[in-house]
Write a protein that holds these residues in place. Structure first.
Motif, PDB file in Angstrom:
ATOM      1  N   LEU A  66      35.888  56.258  51.879  1.00 23.06           N
ATOM      2  CA  LEU A  66      36.972  55.597  51.154  1.00 23.06           C
ATOM      3  C   LEU A  66      36.694  54.100  51.126  1.00 23.06           C
ATOM      4  O   LEU A  66      36.583  53.468  52.180  1.00 23.06           O
ATOM      5  N   ASP A  67      36.586  53.542  49.931  1.00 18.13           N
ATOM      6  CA  ASP A  67      36.346  52.108  49.763  1.00 18.13           C
ATOM      7  C   ASP A  67      37.639  51.445  49.304  1.00 18.13           C
ATOM      8  O   ASP A  67      38.039  51.558  48.157  1.00 18.13           O
ATOM      9  N   LEU A  68      38.298  50.745  50.245  1.00 21.91           N
ATOM     10  CA  LEU A  68      39.582  50.107  49.944  1.00 21.91           C
ATOM     11  C   LEU A  68      39.430  48.622  49.675  1.00 21.91           C
ATOM     12  O   LEU A  68      40.421  47.885  49.712  1.00 21.91           O
ATOM     13  N   ALA A  69      38.237  48.165  49.420  1.00 19.33           N
ATOM     14  CA  ALA A  69      37.991  46.726  49.317  1.00 19.33           C
ATOM     15  C   ALA A  69      37.640  46.297  47.902  1.00 19.33           C
ATOM     16  O   ALA A  69      37.139  47.071  47.091  1.00 19.33           O
ATOM     17  N   VAL A  70      37.949  45.036  47.617  1.00 17.51           N
ATOM     18  CA  VAL A  70      37.514  44.355  46.401  1.00 17.51           C
ATOM     19  C   VAL A  70      37.015  42.974  46.813  1.00 17.51           C
ATOM     20  O   VAL A  70      37.779  42.205  47.395  1.00 17.51           O
ATOM     21  N   PRO A  71      35.703  42.672  46.577  1.00 20.38           N
ATOM     22  CA  PRO A  71      34.675  43.505  45.962  1.00 20.38           C
ATOM     23  C   PRO A  71      34.370  44.750  46.801  1.00 20.38           C
ATOM     24  O   PRO A  71      34.723  44.812  47.978  1.00 20.38           O
ATOM     25  N   ASN A  72      33.669  45.713  46.187  1.00 18.04           N
ATOM     26  CA  ASN A  72      33.348  46.955  46.878  1.00 18.04           C
ATOM     27  C   ASN A  72      32.592  46.702  48.180  1.00 18.04           C
ATOM     28  O   ASN A  72      31.715  45.848  48.258  1.00 18.04           O
ATOM     29  N   GLY A 105      36.709  42.083  54.166  1.00 14.19           N
ATOM     30  CA  GLY A 105      36.757  41.025  53.168  1.00 14.19           C
ATOM     31  C   GLY A 105      35.370  40.566  52.764  1.00 14.19           C
ATOM     32  O   GLY A 105      35.218  39.486  52.178  1.00 14.19           O
ATOM     33  N   ALA A 106      34.356  41.377  53.048  1.00 17.65           N
ATOM     34  CA  ALA A 106      32.972  41.001  52.738  1.00 17.65           C
ATOM     35  C   ALA A 106      32.757  40.919  51.231  1.00 17.65           C
ATOM     36  O   ALA A 106      33.374  41.657  50.454  1.00 17.65           O
ATOM     37  N   ASN A 107      31.855  40.024  50.831  1.00 18.61           N
ATOM     38  CA  ASN A 107      31.549  39.856  49.406  1.00 18.61           C
ATOM     39  C   ASN A 107      30.362  40.704  48.950  1.00 18.61           C
ATOM     40  O   ASN A 107      29.911  40.572  47.823  1.00 18.61           O
ATOM     41  N   SER A 108      29.850  41.561  49.839  1.00 19.81           N
ATOM     42  CA  SER A 108      28.725  42.432  49.498  1.00 19.81           C
ATOM     43  C   SER A 108      28.903  43.764  50.214  1.00 19.81           C
ATOM     44  O   SER A 108      29.817  43.929  51.031  1.00 19.81           O
ATOM     45  N   PHE A 109      28.021  44.717  49.927  1.00 21.37           N
ATOM     46  CA  PHE A 109      28.125  46.037  50.535  1.00 21.37           C
ATOM     47  C   PHE A 109      27.912  45.959  52.050  1.00 21.37           C
ATOM     48  O   PHE A 109      26.992  45.293  52.529  1.00 21.37           O
ATOM     49  N   VAL A 110      28.756  46.663  52.791  1.00 18.22           N
ATOM     50  CA  VAL A 110      28.542  46.786  54.241  1.00 18.22           C
ATOM     51  C   VAL A 110      27.971  48.153  54.586  1.00 18.22           C
ATOM     52  O   VAL A 110      27.454  48.358  55.681  1.00 18.22           O
ATOM     53  N   LEU A 112      34.161  39.975  40.792  1.00 18.24           N
ATOM     54  CA  LEU A 112      33.568  38.704  40.382  1.00 18.24           C
ATOM     55  C   LEU A 112      34.595  37.572  40.413  1.00 18.24           C
ATOM     56  O   LEU A 112      34.269  36.425  40.719  1.00 18.24           O
ATOM     57  N   CYS A 113      35.831  37.905  40.089  1.00 21.67           N
ATOM     58  CA  CYS A 113      36.891  36.891  40.016  1.00 21.67           C
ATOM     59  C   CYS A 113      37.695  36.762  41.307  1.00 21.67           C
ATOM     60  O   CYS A 113      38.559  35.895  41.413  1.00 21.67           O
ATOM     61  N   SER A 114      37.395  37.624  42.274  1.00 20.76           N
ATOM     62  CA  SER A 114      38.146  37.607  43.522  1.00 20.76           C
ATOM     63  C   SER A 114      37.971  36.278  44.249  1.00 20.76           C
ATOM     64  O   SER A 114      36.888  35.683  44.251  1.00 20.76           O
ATOM     65  N   LEU A 115      39.047  35.801  44.866  1.00 25.11           N
ATOM     66  CA  LEU A 115      39.031  34.524  45.591  1.00 25.11           C
ATOM     67  C   LEU A 115      39.400  34.773  47.051  1.00 25.11           C
ATOM     68  O   LEU A 115      40.510  35.228  47.349  1.00 25.11           O
ATOM     69  N   ASP A 116      38.456  34.498  47.966  1.00 25.38           N
ATOM     70  CA  ASP A 116      38.795  34.647  49.385  1.00 25.38           C
ATOM     71  C   ASP A 116      39.649  33.461  49.826  1.00 25.38           C
ATOM     72  O   ASP A 116      39.951  32.555  49.035  1.00 25.38           O
ATOM     73  N   GLN A 117      40.050  33.445  51.098  1.00 25.89           N
ATOM     74  CA  GLN A 117      40.953  32.409  51.587  1.00 25.89           C
ATOM     75  C   GLN A 117      40.372  31.008  51.418  1.00 25.89           C
ATOM     76  O   GLN A 117      41.081  30.077  51.014  1.00 25.89           O
ATOM     77  N   ASN A 118      39.108  30.851  51.717  1.00 26.18           N
ATOM     78  CA  ASN A 118      38.482  29.528  51.581  1.00 26.18           C
ATOM     79  C   ASN A 118      38.464  29.071  50.126  1.00 26.18           C
ATOM     80  O   ASN A 118      38.727  27.897  49.821  1.00 26.18           O
ATOM     81  N   ALA A 119      38.161  30.010  49.221  1.00 20.86           N
ATOM     82  CA  ALA A 119      38.120  29.667  47.798  1.00 20.86           C
ATOM     83  C   ALA A 119      39.520  29.311  47.288  1.00 20.86           C
ATOM     84  O   ALA A 119      39.686  28.371  46.496  1.00 20.86           O
ATOM     85  N   GLN A 120      40.524  30.033  47.752  1.00 22.44           N
ATOM     86  CA  GLN A 120      41.898  29.741  47.325  1.00 22.44           C
ATOM     87  C   GLN A 120      42.326  28.346  47.780  1.00 22.44           C
ATOM     88  O   GLN A 120      42.921  27.585  47.020  1.00 22.44           O
TER      89      GLN A 120
END
Length: 413
Positions: free
Chosen positions: A275-281, A255-260, A27-35
């Motif tokens: 193996l889920d190495l991403a945040v968000p999941n 780097g997706a913000n939803s499930f792939v 929820l608090c993760s910031l992608d490059q555009n948000a940063q």
């Protein structure tokens, strides 16, 4: 500004793996555009400096000049979390505690996997991004001190010895799965070749050469370039479900913000490891409930420790001692910096006084040669200011305490 004042202007707020789950960190993760947008919101203000650090294990804001309320509002504005959620879950640090925390983070002491080498590079990238918006000399010195701490910790301790990154821990999980399933030529499908994805792919190529690795990415050009450079196969992004059906191990690191990947995309009846190495999941957790499917998320993978982790943890006290040394050096620099205006002011006042006195003397003695007087007086000014600077350099801590005490006395009256 008094030394105690400038220390109080240092703040840090953060959400990390110690106080939140992966879903909450997402929820608090910031992608490059948000940063970039967050940094742009504070750019152009000389009295404010901001560093944004958002990784799979933490989202943290470090600032000189912005208070915690402003920082929480900025994080909420540019993430999916509310101010109320951030206020409830985020930690806040001020002054020397905030300064020290950035140094600990950069040195790998606060990493999920102690000594993770990726974090110092992530701090460097965060600072480069911050400088694109605006520069702040004190924040820059703070970040550089943190990076110097990281370098010393890596070179002077065993905190980063061995292979203990997330990608390496993933390899250990994959090997264990292969042994259990008795697979001799396994198929691995990797979706996402960003920093973590590439690191994982390199480790697969190096440590599991018998595996057939297929990679995919939303950007086909990026996937093809990586595949050609490393001798692996590519799968088109839209064909990822077909690739899942053929693979023994499926790794998601986008780097997706939803499930792939969701349960509908899992059609093979054979045993598979996800193996889920991403945040968000990236992978719907319910996939792990399907018969024959095992799902490991980032937190679970990081718990796969071995003797390397024990060795690294044993190095923490030595690493902390180095951080303390660097923190003291930074504190001394801050204290000295507060007295620079005093030295410049005194020098200017002495120069002005010299000019006034020479002019007065020349008016009364127009026939006298004043060149010798100018040379002597200028030398005297230089000598006096140099002696003052030397005195402050050797007594800055005591002076800072006296100034703070004087300020407190004035405020209480």
């Amino acid at each position: 500004m008094f030394p105690s004042d400038i220390a109080k202007s240092f703040f840090a707020i953060g959400i990390d793996y110690k106080n939140t789950s992966i879903a909450e960190r997402g929820l608090c993760s910031l992608d490059q555009n948000a940063q970039k947008a967050l940094l742009a919101a504070t750019s152009g203000k000389e009295d404010q400096g901001l560093l944004v650090l958002s990784t799979c294990n933490r989202t943290e804001l470090y600032s000189v000049g912005l208070n915690p309320y402003e920082l929480k509002a900025l994080m909420a504005q540019h993430s999916k979390a509310s101010v109320e959620f951030i206020t409830e879950h985020a930690w806040t640090k001020q002054g020397y505690e905030a300064m020290e925390h950035l140094m600990r983070v950069s040195s790998g002491i606060e990493s999920y996997i102690v000594g993770d080498l990726q974090i110092s590079n992530q701090v460097k990238k965060a600072w480069q991004q911050s400088k694109e918006q605006s520069t702040h000399p004190i924040l820059e010195r703070w970040v550089n001190t943190a990076l110097r701490s990281s370098k010393r910790v890596r070179n002077e301790t065993h905190i980063s010895d061995g292979c203990a990154t997330i990608s390496y821990a993933s390899i250990q999980a994959i090997k264990k799965w292969f042994r259990e399933q008795k697979l001799s030529q396994p198929k691995i499908f990797l979706l996402g070749i960003g920093e973590i994805g590439q690191s994982c792919a390199f480790n697969i190529i190096k440590h599991i050469p018998e595996a057939r690795l297929q990679v995919s990415n939303r950007s086909a050009e990026k996937a093809e370039a990586f595949a050609q450079a490393n001798g692996v196969d590519t799968i088109a992004y839209h064909a990822r479900e077909a690739a899942i059906a053929q693979a023994d191990v499926i790794i998601a690191a986008t780097g997706a913000n939803s499930f792939v990947f969701d349960p509908q995309s899992v059609k093979a009846e054979k045993a598979q490891l996800f193996l889920d190495l991403a945040v968000p999941n990236n992978i719907d957790p319910s996939i792990g409930e399907i018969a024959g499917k095992q799902l490991l998320n980032l937190d679970q993978i990081a718990q796969l420790t071995d003797e390397t982790f024990a060795k690294r943890k044993a190095a923490i006290p030595q690493a902390e001692a180095i951080v303390k040394e660097e923190l003291i050096t930074f504190q001394e620099w801050l204290a000295k910096k507060q007295f620079s205006p005093l030295i410049h002011w005194l020098k200017q006042e002495l120069n002005d006084t010299k000019e006034a006195e020479i002019q007065r003397f020349q008016r009364k003695n127009p026939d006298e040669d004043i060149r010798s007087a100018e040379i002597v007086s200028q030398h005297l000014i230089h000598s006096l200011t140099a002696k003052l600077a030397k005195f402050i350099n050797h007594n800055h801590q005591e002076l800072a305490q006296e100034l703070s005490h004087f300020q407190s006395k004035i405020q209480s009256q």
